[in-house]
Design a protein around this motif. Structure first.
Motif, mmCIF file in Angstrom:
data_model
loop_
_atom_site.group_PDB
_atom_site.id
_atom_site.type_symbol
_atom_site.label_atom_id
_atom_site.label_comp_id
_atom_site.label_asym_id
_atom_site.label_seq_id
_atom_site.Cartn_x
_atom_site.Cartn_y
_atom_site.Cartn_z
ATOM 1 N N GLY A 13 0.812 -1.210 0.000
ATOM 2 C CA GLY A 13 0.000 0.000 0.000
ATOM 3 C C GLY A 13 0.846 1.260 0.000
ATOM 4 N N VAL A 14 1.905 1.255 0.791
ATOM 5 C CA VAL A 14 2.816 2.406 0.832
ATOM 6 C C VAL A 14 3.494 2.587 -0.524
ATOM 7 C CG1 VAL A 14 4.963 3.272 1.865
ATOM 8 C CG2 VAL A 14 3.189 2.270 3.319
ATOM 9 N N ILE A 15 3.957 1.499 -1.097
ATOM 10 C CA ILE A 15 4.621 1.565 -2.407
ATOM 11 C C ILE A 15 3.640 2.033 -3.473
ATOM 12 C CG2 ILE A 15 5.732 0.181 -4.211
ATOM 13 C CD1 ILE A 15 6.858 -1.565 -1.857
ATOM 14 N N GLN A 16 2.415 1.534 -3.424
ATOM 15 C CA GLN A 16 1.403 1.945 -4.402
ATOM 16 C C GLN A 16 1.112 3.442 -4.306
ATOM 17 O OE1 GLN A 16 -1.612 -0.904 -3.277
ATOM 18 N NE2 GLN A 16 -1.244 -2.140 -5.119
ATOM 19 N N ARG A 17 1.003 3.977 -3.089
ATOM 20 C CA ARG A 17 0.776 5.421 -2.925
ATOM 21 C C ARG A 17 1.946 6.217 -3.476
ATOM 22 N NH1 ARG A 17 -1.620 3.418 1.562
ATOM 23 N NH2 ARG A 17 0.118 3.770 2.982
ATOM 24 N N GLY A 18 3.176 5.734 -3.226
ATOM 25 C CA GLY A 18 4.353 6.406 -3.765
ATOM 26 C C GLY A 18 4.373 6.402 -5.281
ATOM 27 N N LEU A 19 4.023 5.277 -5.872
ATOM 28 C CA LEU A 19 3.952 5.200 -7.336
ATOM 29 C C LEU A 19 2.912 6.167 -7.880
ATOM 30 C CD1 LEU A 19 4.134 1.325 -7.752
ATOM 31 C CD2 LEU A 19 5.800 2.966 -8.646
ATOM 32 N N ASP A 20 1.734 6.177 -7.242
ATOM 33 C CA ASP A 20 0.663 7.059 -7.682
ATOM 34 C C ASP A 20 1.082 8.527 -7.559
ATOM 35 O OD1 ASP A 20 -2.068 7.240 -8.649
ATOM 36 O OD2 ASP A 20 -2.594 8.027 -6.662
ATOM 37 N N ASP A 21 1.715 8.879 -6.444
ATOM 38 C CA ASP A 21 2.181 10.256 -6.231
ATOM 39 C C ASP A 21 3.223 10.664 -7.271
ATOM 40 O OD1 ASP A 21 0.516 10.411 -4.036
ATOM 41 O OD2 ASP A 21 2.136 10.259 -2.547
ATOM 42 N N ALA A 22 4.001 9.683 -7.759
ATOM 43 C CA ALA A 22 5.043 9.967 -8.753
ATOM 44 C C ALA A 22 4.514 9.903 -10.181
ATOM 45 C CB ALA A 22 6.205 8.987 -8.572
ATOM 46 N N GLY A 23 3.216 9.646 -10.325
ATOM 47 C CA GLY A 23 2.626 9.627 -11.657
ATOM 48 C C GLY A 23 2.646 8.287 -12.353
ATOM 49 N N PHE A 24 2.979 7.237 -11.628
ATOM 50 C CA PHE A 24 2.980 5.893 -12.195
ATOM 51 C C PHE A 24 1.708 5.162 -11.784
ATOM 52 C CE2 PHE A 24 7.454 7.006 -11.744
ATOM 53 C CZ PHE A 24 7.937 6.701 -13.003
ATOM 54 N N SER A 25 1.402 4.117 -12.500
ATOM 55 C CA SER A 25 0.250 3.306 -12.135
ATOM 56 C C SER A 25 0.538 2.554 -10.843
ATOM 57 C CB SER A 25 -0.068 2.293 -13.243
ATOM 58 O OG SER A 25 -1.049 1.382 -12.781
ATOM 59 N N LYS A 26 -0.338 2.729 -9.874
ATOM 60 C CA LYS A 26 -0.144 2.011 -8.610
ATOM 61 C C LYS A 26 -0.340 0.508 -8.785
ATOM 62 C CE LYS A 26 -4.855 2.487 -6.938
ATOM 63 N NZ LYS A 26 -5.700 2.934 -5.869
ATOM 64 N N VAL A 31 -0.477 -7.297 -4.483
ATOM 65 C CA VAL A 31 -0.301 -8.316 -3.447
ATOM 66 C C VAL A 31 -1.399 -9.357 -3.611
ATOM 67 C CG1 VAL A 31 -0.372 -8.781 -0.965
ATOM 68 C CG2 VAL A 31 0.717 -6.709 -1.801
ATOM 69 N N ILE A 32 -1.002 -10.596 -3.557
ATOM 70 C CA ILE A 32 -1.965 -11.688 -3.480
ATOM 71 C C ILE A 32 -2.079 -12.011 -1.999
ATOM 72 C CG2 ILE A 32 -2.452 -14.086 -4.080
ATOM 73 C CD1 ILE A 32 -0.693 -13.596 -6.606
ATOM 74 N N GLU A 33 -3.208 -11.672 -1.416
ATOM 75 C CA GLU A 33 -3.353 -11.797 0.032
ATOM 76 C C GLU A 33 -3.617 -13.223 0.492
ATOM 77 O OE1 GLU A 33 -5.985 -8.868 1.637
ATOM 78 O OE2 GLU A 33 -4.947 -7.237 0.607
ATOM 79 N N SER A 34 -4.008 -14.082 -0.415
ATOM 80 C CA SER A 34 -4.248 -15.480 -0.055
ATOM 81 C C SER A 34 -2.915 -16.174 0.206
ATOM 82 C CB SER A 34 -4.969 -16.205 -1.187
ATOM 83 O OG SER A 34 -5.031 -17.593 -0.910
ATOM 84 N N THR A 35 -2.879 -17.005 1.221
ATOM 85 C CA THR A 35 -1.674 -17.786 1.509
ATOM 86 C C THR A 35 -1.804 -19.220 0.998
ATOM 87 O OG1 THR A 35 -2.501 -18.329 3.716
ATOM 88 C CG2 THR A 35 -1.098 -16.378 3.525
ATOM 89 N N ASP A 36 -2.779 -19.448 0.143
ATOM 90 C CA ASP A 36 -3.013 -20.775 -0.437
ATOM 91 C C ASP A 36 -1.872 -21.114 -1.402
ATOM 92 O OD1 ASP A 36 -3.894 -23.043 -1.779
ATOM 93 O OD2 ASP A 36 -5.835 -22.203 -2.335
ATOM 94 N N ARG A 37 -1.161 -22.169 -1.122
ATOM 95 C CA ARG A 37 -0.021 -22.549 -1.971
ATOM 96 C C ARG A 37 -0.451 -22.899 -3.388
ATOM 97 N NH1 ARG A 37 4.977 -24.315 0.985
ATOM 98 N NH2 ARG A 37 5.352 -22.409 2.169
ATOM 99 N N GLU A 38 -1.693 -23.331 -3.569
ATOM 100 C CA GLU A 38 -2.149 -23.669 -4.913
ATOM 101 C C GLU A 38 -2.171 -22.425 -5.805
ATOM 102 O OE1 GLU A 38 -2.681 -25.795 -8.043
ATOM 103 O OE2 GLU A 38 -2.348 -26.713 -6.080
#
Length: 118
Positions: A13-26, A31-38
């Motif tokens: 989230g922090v990195i995404q905000r920084g990218l957005d602030d710098a004019g890049f696509s966040k 992040v894939i929040e699932s911890t499912d190994r499959e």
């Protein structure tokens, strides 16, 4: 893994905000929040879409990636987690953090290995 999903989500989230602030696509960081190994196995086989996998976790995740990935995989040592303590830190809080991060669950990949004092 399950031990780090909340930290990884917050960091992304922090990195995404920084990218957005710098004019890049966040969306260039996700992040894939699932911890499912499959789900991890599926991602590790997305030739043409995923250039490389660098698994961050314990020996079990490294072994899983090596055995299942069809995209290139770079594995390194597991762990090697550091705590950096400044001379001006709250000494009791530092002691509590160091003791907890080494003794709470000693077998996880993010258990403390090294304390660096300034």
């Amino acid at each position: 893994g399950k031990e780090a999903v909340h930290s990884n989500t917050a960091l992304a989230g922090v990195i995404q905000r920084g990218l957005d602030d710098a004019g890049f696509s966040k969306d260039c960081v996700q992040v894939i929040e699932s911890t499912d190994r499959e789900l991890a196995r599926e991602m590790m086989r997305l030739n043409g879409l995923v250039d490389i996998i660098i698994p961050r976790g314990g020996a079990g995740l490294h072994k899983f990636a090596i055995e299942n990935a069809t995209v290139p995989v770079i594995t390194g040592g597991t762990g090697v987690c550091h705590a950096f303590l400044d001379a001006e830190c709250d000494h009791q809080k530092a002691i509590d953090i160091v003791v907890n991060s080494k003794t709470h669950r000693v077998s996880v990949c993010n258990a403390l290995d090294t304390v660096l004092l300034h």
